[in-house]
Every structure is written in structure tokens, then in C-alpha cells.
Design a protein around this motif. Structure first.
Motif, PDB file in Angstrom:
ATOM      1  N   GLN A   1      14.310  -5.302 -16.856  1.00 42.22           N
ATOM      2  CA  GLN A   1      13.334  -6.325 -16.506  1.00 42.22           C
ATOM      3  C   GLN A   1      14.035  -7.490 -15.801  1.00 42.22           C
ATOM      4  O   GLN A   1      15.125  -7.923 -16.214  1.00 42.22           O
ATOM      5  CB  GLN A   1      12.644  -6.822 -17.779  1.00 42.22           C
ATOM      6  CG  GLN A   1      11.404  -7.628 -17.484  1.00 42.22           C
ATOM      7  CD  GLN A   1      10.574  -7.852 -18.732  1.00 42.22           C
ATOM      8  OE1 GLN A   1      11.091  -8.104 -19.804  1.00 42.22           O
ATOM      9  NE2 GLN A   1       9.267  -7.761 -18.589  1.00 42.22           N
TER      10      GLN A   1
ATOM     11  N   GLU B   1      16.894 -14.216 -19.865  1.00 40.93           N
ATOM     12  CA  GLU B   1      15.955 -14.581 -20.938  1.00 40.93           C
ATOM     13  C   GLU B   1      16.246 -15.963 -21.501  1.00 40.93           C
ATOM     14  O   GLU B   1      15.369 -16.612 -22.062  1.00 40.93           O
ATOM     15  CB  GLU B   1      15.997 -13.530 -22.059  1.00 40.93           C
ATOM     16  CG  GLU B   1      17.313 -13.434 -22.820  1.00 40.93           C
ATOM     17  CD  GLU B   1      18.370 -12.618 -22.081  1.00 40.93           C
ATOM     18  OE1 GLU B   1      18.160 -12.262 -20.912  1.00 40.93           O
ATOM     19  OE2 GLU B   1      19.426 -12.347 -22.689  1.00 40.93           O
ATOM     20  N   ASN B   2      17.452 -16.429 -21.364  1.00 47.69           N
ATOM     21  CA  ASN B   2      17.817 -17.741 -21.900  1.00 47.69           C
ATOM     22  C   ASN B   2      17.716 -18.871 -20.879  1.00 47.69           C
ATOM     23  O   ASN B   2      17.291 -19.964 -21.217  1.00 47.69           O
ATOM     24  CB  ASN B   2      19.267 -17.705 -22.399  1.00 47.69           C
ATOM     25  CG  ASN B   2      19.353 -17.447 -23.878  1.00 47.69           C
ATOM     26  OD1 ASN B   2      18.739 -18.159 -24.666  1.00 47.69           O
ATOM     27  ND2 ASN B   2      20.080 -16.420 -24.252  1.00 47.69           N
TER      28      ASN B   2
ATOM     29  N   ILE C   1      17.308  -9.766 -17.329  1.00 45.63           N
ATOM     30  CA  ILE C   1      17.054  -9.818 -18.769  1.00 45.63           C
ATOM     31  C   ILE C   1      18.002  -8.853 -19.488  1.00 45.63           C
ATOM     32  O   ILE C   1      18.137  -7.694 -19.102  1.00 45.63           O
ATOM     33  CB  ILE C   1      15.579  -9.460 -19.063  1.00 45.63           C
ATOM     34  CG1 ILE C   1      14.645 -10.362 -18.232  1.00 45.63           C
ATOM     35  CG2 ILE C   1      15.276  -9.558 -20.551  1.00 45.63           C
ATOM     36  CD1 ILE C   1      14.860 -11.837 -18.402  1.00 45.63           C
ATOM     37  N   SER C   2      18.636  -9.345 -20.535  1.00 49.03           N
ATOM     38  CA  SER C   2      19.625  -8.537 -21.263  1.00 49.03           C
ATOM     39  C   SER C   2      18.961  -7.398 -22.030  1.00 49.03           C
ATOM     40  O   SER C   2      17.859  -7.547 -22.559  1.00 49.03           O
ATOM     41  CB  SER C   2      20.375  -9.412 -22.274  1.00 49.03           C
ATOM     42  OG  SER C   2      21.009 -10.489 -21.633  1.00 49.03           O
ATOM     43  N   LYS C   3      19.651  -6.280 -22.065  1.00 48.23           N
ATOM     44  CA  LYS C   3      19.250  -5.211 -22.995  1.00 48.23           C
ATOM     45  C   LYS C   3      20.359  -5.038 -24.033  1.00 48.23           C
ATOM     46  O   LYS C   3      20.154  -5.200 -25.213  1.00 48.23           O
ATOM     47  CB  LYS C   3      19.011  -3.901 -22.228  1.00 48.23           C
ATOM     48  CG  LYS C   3      17.562  -3.727 -21.828  1.00 48.23           C
ATOM     49  CD  LYS C   3      17.221  -2.266 -21.555  1.00 48.23           C
ATOM     50  CE  LYS C   3      15.724  -2.051 -21.684  1.00 48.23           C
ATOM     51  NZ  LYS C   3      15.318  -0.707 -21.280  1.00 48.23           N
ATOM     52  N   ASP C   4      21.567  -4.749 -23.565  1.00 52.12           N
ATOM     53  CA  ASP C   4      22.728  -4.695 -24.461  1.00 52.12           C
ATOM     54  C   ASP C   4      23.815  -5.491 -23.762  1.00 52.12           C
ATOM     55  O   ASP C   4      24.601  -4.950 -22.997  1.00 52.12           O
ATOM     56  CB  ASP C   4      23.157  -3.243 -24.688  1.00 52.12           C
ATOM     57  CG  ASP C   4      24.395  -3.137 -25.577  1.00 52.12           C
ATOM     58  OD1 ASP C   4      24.984  -4.186 -25.938  1.00 52.12           O
ATOM     59  OD2 ASP C   4      24.784  -1.996 -25.911  1.00 52.12           O
ATOM     60  N   ARG C   5      23.830  -6.797 -24.015  1.00 52.10           N
ATOM     61  CA  ARG C   5      24.743  -7.661 -23.249  1.00 52.10           C
ATOM     62  C   ARG C   5      26.202  -7.426 -23.629  1.00 52.10           C
ATOM     63  O   ARG C   5      27.105  -7.688 -22.827  1.00 52.10           O
ATOM     64  CB  ARG C   5      24.347  -9.138 -23.356  1.00 52.10           C
ATOM     65  CG  ARG C   5      24.458  -9.746 -24.694  1.00 52.10           C
ATOM     66  CD  ARG C   5      23.793 -11.129 -24.735  1.00 52.10           C
ATOM     67  NE  ARG C   5      24.367 -12.132 -23.830  1.00 52.10           N
ATOM     68  CZ  ARG C   5      25.485 -12.794 -24.086  1.00 52.10           C
ATOM     69  NH1 ARG C   5      26.168 -12.534 -25.199  1.00 52.10           N
ATOM     70  NH2 ARG C   5      25.942 -13.695 -23.253  1.00 52.10           N
ATOM     71  N   ARG C   6      26.457  -6.923 -24.826  1.00 51.06           N
ATOM     72  CA  ARG C   6      27.853  -6.616 -25.181  1.00 51.06           C
ATOM     73  C   ARG C   6      28.365  -5.441 -24.344  1.00 51.06           C
ATOM     74  O   ARG C   6      29.553  -5.315 -24.115  1.00 51.06           O
ATOM     75  CB  ARG C   6      27.945  -6.281 -26.658  1.00 51.06           C
ATOM     76  CG  ARG C   6      27.635  -7.470 -27.533  1.00 51.06           C
ATOM     77  CD  ARG C   6      27.781  -7.148 -28.996  1.00 51.06           C
ATOM     78  NE  ARG C   6      27.486  -8.335 -29.785  1.00 51.06           N
ATOM     79  CZ  ARG C   6      27.770  -8.457 -31.069  1.00 51.06           C
ATOM     80  NH1 ARG C   6      28.359  -7.462 -31.714  1.00 51.06           N
ATOM     81  NH2 ARG C   6      27.489  -9.564 -31.713  1.00 51.06           N
TER      82      ARG C   6
ATOM     83  N   PHE D   1      29.869 -14.266 -22.475  1.00 53.57           N
ATOM     84  CA  PHE D   1      30.235 -12.960 -21.912  1.00 53.57           C
ATOM     85  C   PHE D   1      29.811 -12.884 -20.436  1.00 53.57           C
ATOM     86  O   PHE D   1      30.467 -12.227 -19.620  1.00 53.57           O
ATOM     87  CB  PHE D   1      29.562 -11.832 -22.686  1.00 53.57           C
ATOM     88  CG  PHE D   1      30.269 -11.447 -23.959  1.00 53.57           C
ATOM     89  CD1 PHE D   1      31.503 -11.993 -24.302  1.00 53.57           C
ATOM     90  CD2 PHE D   1      29.716 -10.508 -24.818  1.00 53.57           C
ATOM     91  CE1 PHE D   1      32.158 -11.620 -25.458  1.00 53.57           C
ATOM     92  CE2 PHE D   1      30.364 -10.132 -25.985  1.00 53.57           C
ATOM     93  CZ  PHE D   1      31.587 -10.687 -26.313  1.00 53.57           C
TER      94      PHE D   1
END
Lengths: 288, 288
Positions: A49, A75-76, A103-108, A166
């Protein structure tokens, strides 16, 4: 709008309020136009997204293009950056800019350069097991996201890559490993501690006096590590020393420390300063 | 929603995006809910448009109320302040706050304490002929706008009055002449030059050591008048001296100068600092 076969635009939020007033040197200012799209990425094998802020006021000019700011952790920080850009460009302090908030899903996974399961405190943390996806993520941006934006919006060639934490090590990693992708970088409180200071070592190798980097970079820290037993702050100071002492030809840089801001409040002030720094020499076009 | 007889809610813009992600200490953050209402004011004999930012996340708690920030020049600063408050309250740096952005119609009328046709440069300017409407505008707020907000939203008793430029002298004027209306004031680059320094003279009279003002005030300046032949900056320094030297019992104050910001860029940084100052001692409620 072309390219709809591989991209689905499923929601457009459009608010354009035209008001009239008599102001003291202040005209009315009410254009907000943000879109939300979903890109079914083949590279990442998942849907992503994206929030997009489009400068509507100026879009009437058919041949006009805009710089594009690609923003991690959309998102932030998307709403704040869009509000800054809408306001500052209205007063011709910076140009209008398209903001692409990812938009993050798995930002790590997406926002780490290497695979590691050691956390900020030096402890093993199995939730980092997906880490190391930077390169994969850059391929998504290069082959899917950026072409989509350049096909469907009035995107010019100037591109800014912006991230926090990150996201900060991700933008620095991209500058060193894919220097052709972007023109300017924002790295707010980059997590240089990651994987035994991987990015610091990379900088040590890449930042040679003879390196030509026709780039702009803004990096910053908040109060992280200033009174703590960890190296968050000193790692960024080391990165800054590398930049200052080796001053690669053509690299315009600024480091700013915000000792009164925390890791999560700092982006508000730092993103503003970063925009002002990148466009410090920008002048509005002459009116015809 | 009651009170619809005298207020028309004609447009509601509501965006609530719920996304899911796996983040590093960052949960997703995607609640934006802004409403636009029109109040047909009997006091002002005109319709007034109002933007309202409602803390949606916390609104589920039935008995919870929120402080309210009444913002002048809403057309300019509403989006930035709403984005700040949404972000900072999500990270529990400040509480959730309802923002009431009042859209200007004739700001030279509403936002000046006295009638004068002398401009910033000391010249006669007939476009100021409607000036001097502060008192009338305060009556609109007191008898129409504030009751409407308190009837229709989860408004607590704590109220902040925020303005820039003419809006800055308006909030200061309100503190002195209607001290019961608000608890905290923000005056960004107040136009103290107005009408032969009318507000400075008012401050001279009102700010006595014995005056009790259980209030908070944040005031600031940008680069206005620092290198110019006018007194914009020194007027605010005089106002600050009055505050510092007479320190009214119970008045918590902060003055900040932003020499790198212009009259129009300063609100971005000053509104952030003002929110942080007003809520410097705020702590999030303990989780049950």
C-alpha cells in the motif's frame, strides 16, 4: 492513468476546498489531495500500500513536473510531510513535491541491509529472523514503484529518499550501493548499531576522498544514547566524522542533533529541517 | 449530534484506515478524521466555516473528554497542527486534543483589537477600514462557537487559544480582556506594531505583579524586523520584558526566537514547540 494492469488504484481521497477571504498578506490555502494505491509487487510477492500526495494546485500546467520524495514508514510520517510540503510550497519556500509514502508490512525485513538476529541491546531476538531485505526492497522500488510513479504522475527526475531509524540506515545503504537511484537522502536517527555497525563499515569503504557523489544528505539524532550506555549517538558522530574528514567531492551534507527530542518526536523537527536544507538554494520560478 | 437547528453540518470527511504491519517498536498509525462544519453566526451576521479534528482512536471511551485548541487562520495551519497532535498523542507525548480551526473571512476585522487604518509601514491603508473586530469575534466564540463544540464533541474544560500575526495579538488581547475564556495561549509573531502598539500598552496596564493569571502563554518571533528598520522584533522583546520583570503569579510563560524562520515559515516550528511547552509536564494516564 495507464499501467492499470499491474497496479490497482482502489481508493482516491480528494479534498479540494476553495474558500475566499480578505487576508493580511495571507491568502487562503486549502488544497489537500492524497491518494492511496495498492501495488501487487511481483518482486516482493505481496501487495504494498502506497500513500501519494500530489501537488494539485500546480498540476493544471500540462508540462510541469515535480520532484518526488519517497518516504519509508509512510504510515507514521506521511501526513506531517505532506502538510509541510503543501504549506511551504504555497509560500514558495520550497517547490511543490510529490510524496510517495510506502506503508510498512515487515519493516525489519525491508529496512535492514543484512541478516542479523541481534537486537539494540546486544541480545538475540528471533523476531529479527526476516531481516536483511534492503536489496530486495530496492529492486521493488527500482523496477516497480518508481516506474509506476513516473508513468502515472507528473514526476520529474529529481528524487529524494527519506527514512527514520531502520529507514535511516536503508537510505544510507541505498546511497552507497545504488547511487544512481536518488539525488538526495534523509536519514533521521539511523540505526547504525545494526549488525555490528555494518553501515559504518560500509561508509568507511565507500567514503573516499576520490569518490564522486553528486548528492545531498541530511542526517540527525535525537536524545538516543546521550545519557545511556549504548553507542546510538556516538555511532552517528562517527558517521559524521567520516563525511567531514573525507568530504567526497560533490557531496553536500548536514548533520543536526536534537538533544531535546526523543527517537519518536525527532522526525517532526528533523523532516522540516531536512526539507529546508535540501532546498536552501531553491528559488521560485519567475512569474511571467 | 444535537443543536442542528442553528448549526449546519454539511460535509464530513472521514478517513479511517486500518492497516496491519510488523514494525520495530512502531505500530501503525493511520487515523485521520477531520470534519468541516458551517455555523450561521447571529453575532457576526454571517456563516463561518470551521474545521474540526477529532481524536477518533480514543473516542471509543464513552466518558473521556479532550482539551480543545481553538486555532485562528485555520485555513493555513489546521493540517499541520492536526498532524502534530495525531502523531504526538499516538506516542503519548501530549494528550489527544480536539482542534477547532476557524476559517478566516475578514481577518483584518476579526483579528484586530482596535480600529486603525495605519499599516505596518506607518502608511494609511484604507483596506484596514473594517478593523477592530476582536471584541465582536470573542462574543461569537463565547456565545456560539464554544457552546457548539462543547455540546457536540467530547470537549473537556481545558481550552487553548492559538494564533499567528494578527491572530497573535488577538490571543493576547483575549487573555487580558476575557481571562476566563481560555487556559493557555499561543501567540506566534504577534503584530504588536498594530495601532501604535495598542497591545503593548494594554500589557503595561494589565501585567502587574499582583495580577493573578493562572495561565500558560507561549510567544515567539521569526526573523521579522531583525535586520530591518522597524520594531516588529523589539516590540516582542518589550512584551517579553514586561512578562519577565513583572512575573504575574501563576503565569507560566515561554518566549522563543527563530532567527532562521520567516514570518510565514515560523508557525511550523513554533506551533510544535508551543504544544510541547504547554504539555511539558503531561504524563499519559496509567494503563489499567
Amino acid at each position: 492513468m495507464s499501467n492499470t494492469l499491474y497496479c490497482i488504484k482502489y481508493l482516491i481521497l480528494f479534498l479540494l476546498l476553495s474558500l475566499q477571504s480578505k487576508g493580511q498578506n495571507v491568502e487562503l490555502f486549502n488544497h489537500i489531495s492524497n491518494e492511496v494505491i495498492t501495488i501487487p509487487s511481483k518482486v516482493l510477492n505481496e501487495e504494498r500500500q502506497i500513500y501519494i500526495h500530489v501537488p494539485k494546485r500546480e498540476s493544471a500546467s500540462p508540462n510541469k513536473t515535480f520532484p518526488v520524495l519517497y518516504l519509508l514508514d509512510g504510515e507514521n510520517h506521511f501526513h506531517i510531510l505532506s502538510a509541510y510540503i503543501d504549506y511551504l510550497s504555497y509560500y514558495e519556500i520550497i517547490p511543490p513535491i510529490i510524496v510517495v509514502g510506502i506503508i510498512s508490512k515487515d519493516r525489519r525485513k525491508d529496512l535492514t541491509p543484512t541478516k542479523s538476529t541481534i537486537d539494540y541491546f546486544g541480545k538475540i531476538d528471533s523476531t529479527y529472523k526476516t531481516s536483511g531485505g534492503n536489496e530486495h526492497f530496492f529492486q521493488f522500488m527500482q523496477s516497480e514503484l518508481i516506474p509506476y510513479i513516473e508513468t502515472n504522475y507528473k514526476a520529474g527526475s529529481y528524487k529524494i529518499f527519506a527514512g527514520h531509524s531502520f529507514g535511516g540506515i536503508t537510505t544510507i545503504n541505498c546511497m552507497f550501493t545504488h547511487p544512481d537511484m536518488f539525488n538526495a537522502y534523509i536519514a533521521i536517527s539511523p540505526s547504525l548499531w545494526w549488525d555490528n555497525k555494518y553501515i559504518l563499515k560500509l561508509a568507511e569503504n565507500k567514503l573516499t576522498k576520490s569518490a564522486y557523489l553528486d548528492k545531498i544528505i541530511f542526517y540527525s539524532t535525537g536524545n538516543e544514547g546521550i545519557n545511556e550506555q549504548n553507542s546510538f549517538h556516538t555511532d552517528v558522530l562517527k558517521f559524521d566524522s567520516l563525511i567531514v574528514n573525507r568530504t567526497p567531492k560533490g557531496l553536500l551534507y548536514k548533520y543536526k542533533c536534537y538533544p531535546e527530542e526523543s527517537h519518536m518526536s525527532e522526525p517532526i523537527v528533523a523532516y522540516y529541517d531536512a526539507l529546508r536544507f535540501i532546498y536552501q538554494d531553491w528559488k521560485p520560478p519567475l512569474k511571467k
